[in-house]
Each structure stands twice: as C-alpha cells, then as structure tokens.
Scaffold this motif. Sequence first.
Motif, PDB file in Angstrom:
ATOM      1  N   VAL A 172       0.841  -1.180   0.000  1.00  0.00           N
ATOM      2  CA  VAL A 172       0.000   0.000   0.000  1.00  0.00           C
ATOM      3  C   VAL A 172       0.887   1.244   0.000  1.00  0.00           C
ATOM      4  N   TYR A 173       0.567   2.173  -0.885  1.00  0.00           N
ATOM      5  CA  TYR A 173       1.327   3.416  -0.932  1.00  0.00           C
ATOM      6  C   TYR A 173       0.914   4.323   0.218  1.00  0.00           C
ATOM      7  N   VAL A 174       1.902   4.883   0.922  1.00  0.00           N
ATOM      8  CA  VAL A 174       1.651   5.731   2.083  1.00  0.00           C
ATOM      9  C   VAL A 174       2.188   7.128   1.769  1.00  0.00           C
ATOM     10  N   PRO A 175       1.333   8.089   1.451  1.00  0.00           N
ATOM     11  CA  PRO A 175       1.821   9.432   1.112  1.00  0.00           C
ATOM     12  C   PRO A 175       2.486  10.141   2.280  1.00  0.00           C
ATOM     13  N   ALA A 176       2.142   9.779   3.520  1.00  0.00           N
ATOM     14  CA  ALA A 176       2.744  10.460   4.669  1.00  0.00           C
ATOM     15  C   ALA A 176       4.254  10.254   4.725  1.00  0.00           C
ATOM     16  N   VAL A 177       4.742   9.108   4.236  1.00  0.00           N
ATOM     17  CA  VAL A 177       6.193   8.878   4.228  1.00  0.00           C
ATOM     18  C   VAL A 177       6.879   9.865   3.298  1.00  0.00           C
ATOM     19  N   ASP A 178       6.281  10.110   2.133  1.00  0.00           N
ATOM     20  CA  ASP A 178       6.843  11.121   1.237  1.00  0.00           C
ATOM     21  C   ASP A 178       6.730  12.510   1.858  1.00  0.00           C
ATOM     22  N   GLY A 179       5.700  12.744   2.649  1.00  0.00           N
ATOM     23  CA  GLY A 179       5.616  14.026   3.354  1.00  0.00           C
ATOM     24  C   GLY A 179       6.780  14.221   4.309  1.00  0.00           C
ATOM     25  N   MET A 180       7.177  13.146   5.015  1.00  0.00           N
ATOM     26  CA  MET A 180       8.362  13.225   5.880  1.00  0.00           C
ATOM     27  C   MET A 180       9.602  13.549   5.062  1.00  0.00           C
ATOM     28  N   ARG A 181       9.755  12.881   3.938  1.00  0.00           N
ATOM     29  CA  ARG A 181      10.918  13.148   3.085  1.00  0.00           C
ATOM     30  C   ARG A 181      10.933  14.597   2.603  1.00  0.00           C
ATOM     31  N   GLY A 182       9.747  15.097   2.225  1.00  0.00           N
ATOM     32  CA  GLY A 182       9.682  16.474   1.740  1.00  0.00           C
ATOM     33  C   GLY A 182      10.123  17.474   2.785  1.00  0.00           C
ATOM     34  N   ILE A 183       9.652  17.321   4.021  1.00  0.00           N
ATOM     35  CA  ILE A 183      10.070  18.225   5.090  1.00  0.00           C
ATOM     36  C   ILE A 183      11.565  18.097   5.350  1.00  0.00           C
ATOM     37  N   GLY A 184      12.060  16.858   5.383  1.00  0.00           N
ATOM     38  CA  GLY A 184      13.486  16.649   5.646  1.00  0.00           C
ATOM     39  C   GLY A 184      14.381  17.287   4.612  1.00  0.00           C
ATOM     40  N   VAL A 185      14.048  17.140   3.326  1.00  0.00           N
ATOM     41  CA  VAL A 185      14.920  17.690   2.293  1.00  0.00           C
ATOM     42  C   VAL A 185      14.851  19.215   2.275  1.00  0.00           C
ATOM     43  N   LEU A 186      13.699  19.790   2.593  1.00  0.00           N
ATOM     44  CA  LEU A 186      13.603  21.254   2.651  1.00  0.00           C
ATOM     45  C   LEU A 186      14.448  21.809   3.798  1.00  0.00           C
ATOM     46  N   LEU A 187      14.457  21.123   4.939  1.00  0.00           N
ATOM     47  CA  LEU A 187      15.281  21.568   6.056  1.00  0.00           C
ATOM     48  C   LEU A 187      16.774  21.451   5.726  1.00  0.00           C
ATOM     49  N   ILE A 190       8.326  13.146  -3.105  1.00  0.00           N
ATOM     50  CA  ILE A 190       8.522  12.329  -4.306  1.00  0.00           C
ATOM     51  C   ILE A 190       9.766  12.760  -5.067  1.00  0.00           C
ATOM     52  N   ILE A 191      10.041  14.065  -5.096  1.00  0.00           N
ATOM     53  CA  ILE A 191      11.208  14.570  -5.828  1.00  0.00           C
ATOM     54  C   ILE A 191      12.378  14.839  -4.891  1.00  0.00           C
ATOM     55  N   SER A 192      12.311  14.333  -3.656  1.00  0.00           N
ATOM     56  CA  SER A 192      13.348  14.649  -2.670  1.00  0.00           C
ATOM     57  C   SER A 192      14.725  14.150  -3.099  1.00  0.00           C
ATOM     58  N   TYR A 193      14.781  13.003  -3.764  1.00  0.00           N
ATOM     59  CA  TYR A 193      16.084  12.476  -4.191  1.00  0.00           C
ATOM     60  C   TYR A 193      16.745  13.409  -5.193  1.00  0.00           C
ATOM     61  N   SER A 194      15.999  13.829  -6.206  1.00  0.00           N
ATOM     62  CA  SER A 194      16.555  14.757  -7.190  1.00  0.00           C
ATOM     63  C   SER A 194      16.867  16.112  -6.560  1.00  0.00           C
ATOM     64  N   ALA A 195      16.017  16.567  -5.648  1.00  0.00           N
ATOM     65  CA  ALA A 195      16.270  17.844  -4.991  1.00  0.00           C
ATOM     66  C   ALA A 195      17.559  17.796  -4.183  1.00  0.00           C
ATOM     67  N   TYR A 196      17.795  16.700  -3.497  1.00  0.00           N
ATOM     68  CA  TYR A 196      19.042  16.573  -2.737  1.00  0.00           C
ATOM     69  C   TYR A 196      20.245  16.528  -3.665  1.00  0.00           C
ATOM     70  N   LEU A 197      20.096  15.890  -4.811  1.00  0.00           N
ATOM     71  CA  LEU A 197      21.212  15.815  -5.761  1.00  0.00           C
ATOM     72  C   LEU A 197      21.594  17.196  -6.294  1.00  0.00           C
ATOM     73  N   TRP A 198      20.590  17.995  -6.649  1.00  0.00           N
ATOM     74  CA  TRP A 198      20.854  19.223  -7.390  1.00  0.00           C
ATOM     75  C   TRP A 198      21.035  20.458  -6.519  1.00  0.00           C
ATOM     76  N   HIS A 199      20.562  20.438  -5.282  1.00  0.00           N
ATOM     77  CA  HIS A 199      20.535  21.699  -4.535  1.00  0.00           C
ATOM     78  C   HIS A 199      21.943  22.202  -4.219  1.00  0.00           C
ATOM     79  N   TRP A 200      22.860  21.293  -3.881  1.00  0.00           N
ATOM     80  CA  TRP A 200      24.201  21.744  -3.484  1.00  0.00           C
ATOM     81  C   TRP A 200      25.004  22.289  -4.667  1.00  0.00           C
ATOM     82  N   PRO A 201      25.048  21.636  -5.845  1.00  0.00           N
ATOM     83  CA  PRO A 201      25.739  22.263  -6.985  1.00  0.00           C
ATOM     84  C   PRO A 201      25.121  23.594  -7.392  1.00  0.00           C
ATOM     85  N   ILE A 202      23.800  23.718  -7.300  1.00  0.00           N
ATOM     86  CA  ILE A 202      23.166  24.983  -7.660  1.00  0.00           C
ATOM     87  C   ILE A 202      23.564  26.080  -6.678  1.00  0.00           C
ATOM     88  N   ILE A 203      23.624  25.738  -5.387  1.00  0.00           N
ATOM     89  CA  ILE A 203      24.056  26.727  -4.390  1.00  0.00           C
ATOM     90  C   ILE A 203      25.480  27.198  -4.701  1.00  0.00           C
TER      91      ILE A 203
END
Length: 550
Positions: A32-47, A383-396
């Motif tokens: 079963v897909y659990v959207p709350a887990v992706d919500g945790m990832r989203g908050i974590g990557v933004l922080l 959902i896009i946390s993996y790509s966001a983590y990959l790209w945020h540091w080179p962009i900074i």
Amino acid sequence: RERAREREREREMGESGVKGAKEKAPAGSSAVYVPAVDGMRGIGVLLVMGYHLGWTFLTAAWINISFFFIISGVLVTRLTVRVLERKGRVDVPTFWSRRAARLLPAAFVCTTGITVWLLLRRLGVLDDPFDERELGYARGDLLCAVGYCENFHLISRGDDYFSQFQKPSPVRHFWSLAIEEQYYVVWPVLFFLWTSILFPVMISGDKQVEDPERGAAPGANVNQGRLRFALSALLFGELLVITASYLSARITYETVSPTAAYLSTWSRCQEFALGGLAFLLFRLHPFWWPCLEGTPPRPLSTAERCVLEFGPFFVLSCLFSSVLPFSFSGLMDYYFGWRKVVVFFTIGGSIVATMVQSACKPIPSWAVFTRFLSFSPLVTAGIISYSAYLWHWPIIMWVKGVDTGNEFAVNVVDGADNELGGNNLQEERHQFFQTTSVIQDALIITGTLSLSLASTYLMERPIQVYCSSQRPRNVILACAAASVVLAVAILLVTMPQAEDDTKGDHNELAELTGEVTGLKIALDNMREDFEGRMALMRLRQDALEQLIEH
C-alpha cells in the motif's frame, strides 16, 4: 487478484481526498502506498536545503540525514519481506537492478552536469575563474561520486566534515548517497543468505499455504512457521548489527575523529537496522501486520487511532527540533551516545505507526498530524526529494560563486574553543555563504524544485518503467558501462594540460639558458681580468728583483 486489489486501493485513495495519494507503489510490489512517508521526506529535504543555504536558525538540520536512512531501513525491509513471502526467496539481481534504475540515472546526470561546469570553467567560457589547484580534488571527488564511495574518500583525505564550509566540493553531498547505495548492495545479499541458507523458508514437496491477502506467489512453497522463525531470527540479527555499529561508532568518534564516525558506513548501519527492527516488530505482530497492509482484521478503535497518531506527531517534533538552539558539543555527545539509539528506534517505530495510520482508511478527521504529512505539496516534495538533494548543493555553489579552493582559518571541531564552535560554526557558515538576500535563496529553492520535478517525471520515471521490462542483468551491465564512460570523461576533463605545461617548461629552460650564458660571459671577463692582474704582479716582481740586484 492483484489487479483487483490495485483497483480497490486506487478507489480508497481517491475517496480519501489526498492529492498525490494515487501514486502507485514500486513496480512488482503490491504494498500500500503511504503518502505520509513522502511528506516526511519532503520536510526533511527542505530543512537540509535551508541548512546548506546558511540559515543560521537551523543549527541541527544536519541530523535530519538520519531520517532518510531510517526510512530506507523501514521501506527496504518491508519490500524484501514481501518478496520473501510471495516468492520464498529474495531475488538479489532484480533488487539491484531496480535500485540502480531508481538511483543511478539522476546521479549520473548530476555528475555529468558538474563535469561540464568544470570544463566550461577550464575553457574560460564562464566568468568564474578556474584554479588549477582544484584539479586533484575535483578528479578524486567526481570519481568517488560515480563509484559511490565518497564517504570513504573524505575520510581517507582527512577532511573535517563539520568544517565543510571551509573546503566545499560540488559533490561533497554524495557521501550520504554512497552510504545508502552501499547498504543497498550488502543488505539483500545478507537477507538472502539468512533466509535461504541459515533459516530457509522454502520447502519442496510441502503443500503451499496461501492467504488471499498476503499469501505466497504461485509455485513458491513457503512454510509460514519457518518464515516467522526466520524473521524472528532476523530481528535478533538486527539487534546484533545495532550493537556492533554503536560500539564501532563510539570507538571511531573517540579514537579517530568525529568526521570518520559521522561518515563511515559501519557507524551508520545502526540507523538502517533500527528502521528494519521497528518494521519487523510490527510484521511479527498478528494484528498490526494486516493493518500495515491496509486490511485490518477489524475496524480500529479511537484509542488505537490515538496511539498511532503519536507516530506522526513524534516524527514532526524531531524534524522541527533542528530549529532549537543546541550547542554543538551537546549535539555531538548526543549523536554518538546511547540516547541516539533510543530516539532513532522510537523514530523508526513512529514511521511504521504513521504508515499503519495512513494505510487503514478512512483516516479520521482529527488525525491532523497524519493529514499534514499527507498534504499534497509536501508529498510532491517528498517524491522529488532524491533529485532535490542531488541538485541543490551544486546549484548553491554555482549561484553563490563558491571557490572550492577557498579556505578559512576557523576549525570548528578540532579548535581549542571549549564550546566546539557553537557560535564559531554559525560565524563560519555566515562568512562562507555571504547570503545576499532572501530573494536569492527563494530563487535557488524554486529552481532546485523545478529542476527536480522535470528530472523525476521526464527522466527518472520513464527510465524506471523501461528498465522494469528488461532483464536485471542487462540493466546492471548498462549502469556499469555508463559508470565507466562517465569516469573516463571525468579523467579527460580534469587531466592536467600537458601541452601548456611543456611550453612553460621550454620557456623556463630558455630563461635558465640565458642566465647561464650571461654567467659564463661574466666568468670569462673575471678570468681575463684575473690573468691581467697576475701578469702585472709578475712584472712588478721582476722589477723588484732587478732593483734588489742593482
């Protein structure tokens, strides 16, 4: 039966009113897909992005990386257990091929972009000046990023991670991806050996036990008693891994360095194991396991719902605790102490409880924390946390114009200050980033998330769908070939300019030749002058002798 269950889940997700909840589970899994887990990832990557942008109020956001490791431990253990239930064994090549199709394409594209950026700097196309001293660091960092061993590269080079803002690298953030990939390589092998050799769950000639909801796949003779015993033994194995990892982390922290303890895989194994341990405890429980699969034996009571709601509340409390003014020394003592094990195990249990709360429909209207984690923008960010983590540091680094050879005098961890940089760390980060405006940071975050959306839905998802129809061996060989090609390209881009160095040597040799020629002429003149003086002295000596005789 599988298609019917999938349609039922989609219908329930549509009735829940949660956008993004129609996202399907990974291919080949009926979980079963659990959207709350992706919500945790989203908050974590933004922080984490805010911390790397230099927001000084996020003093402890670097701890949030551990959330991703715990979530990975929960989800990967869940996936392997489900495959074991359905097929009676773990297909290691298939697991590797799916992980490679999920992780490697985006990482290769990011590494290629960084390589092109360095090439443009070397050619002088960009205004950003290129320092030839960066070649050695850039070559090693990029090659280790492609080989997913950046964490060991940083340890062997003696870098101080907690002074990372002194010597930044565009792929320094790959250390966490390296640890996760190393876990994905080792874990299925250990799981296969455990459930196929030490505690086999398949028996030939025995009648297959089949459950309409959680039964084995056709053709798999899985003995449910042996399966439960194997999972119980696996739970004991997780406890051994946690103990060994904690002791090794403590010893490394006290005898080597905090950086080695923070970056090493053997120190991080406990976080994956804690997530797996929490999941196995729910899996072995006869009531909560069906609830985790979205098929509770009976409707959950209000008291049970309240207990489950503590899970998302605790996770959110830990995520947002990074804004509290912790001292750096206190964080280090906590992070490498026994309290971390207790807190992280509670986080793992809270993640599984959140999964149960989300899987059992309908979610109560008063379950505000679960509904907050299932909020559509947070789910999309997860959902896009993996790509966001990959790209945020080179962009900074690209936007803020950071020079990877730049150094500062402040040493956060090894300095003589007893505060261990609590204030020095913030001063150093502020000195490094030189944040110009909030608008610039907002543009960086917006650009990172936009690029991550495009990468996830236009590149990563199509590649996963294509690879799911290919043989696992072909996928693994294709990824290995791409790694070799990218490594060769990195070597060519970061290769020292032999031609220019030869010209420089010729010019230096010509200068030395001219100096030697001038010195020879000067010596000849000195020799002639010396011979003339000697001749004059002989004449004077002859004249003196004649005068004496006279």
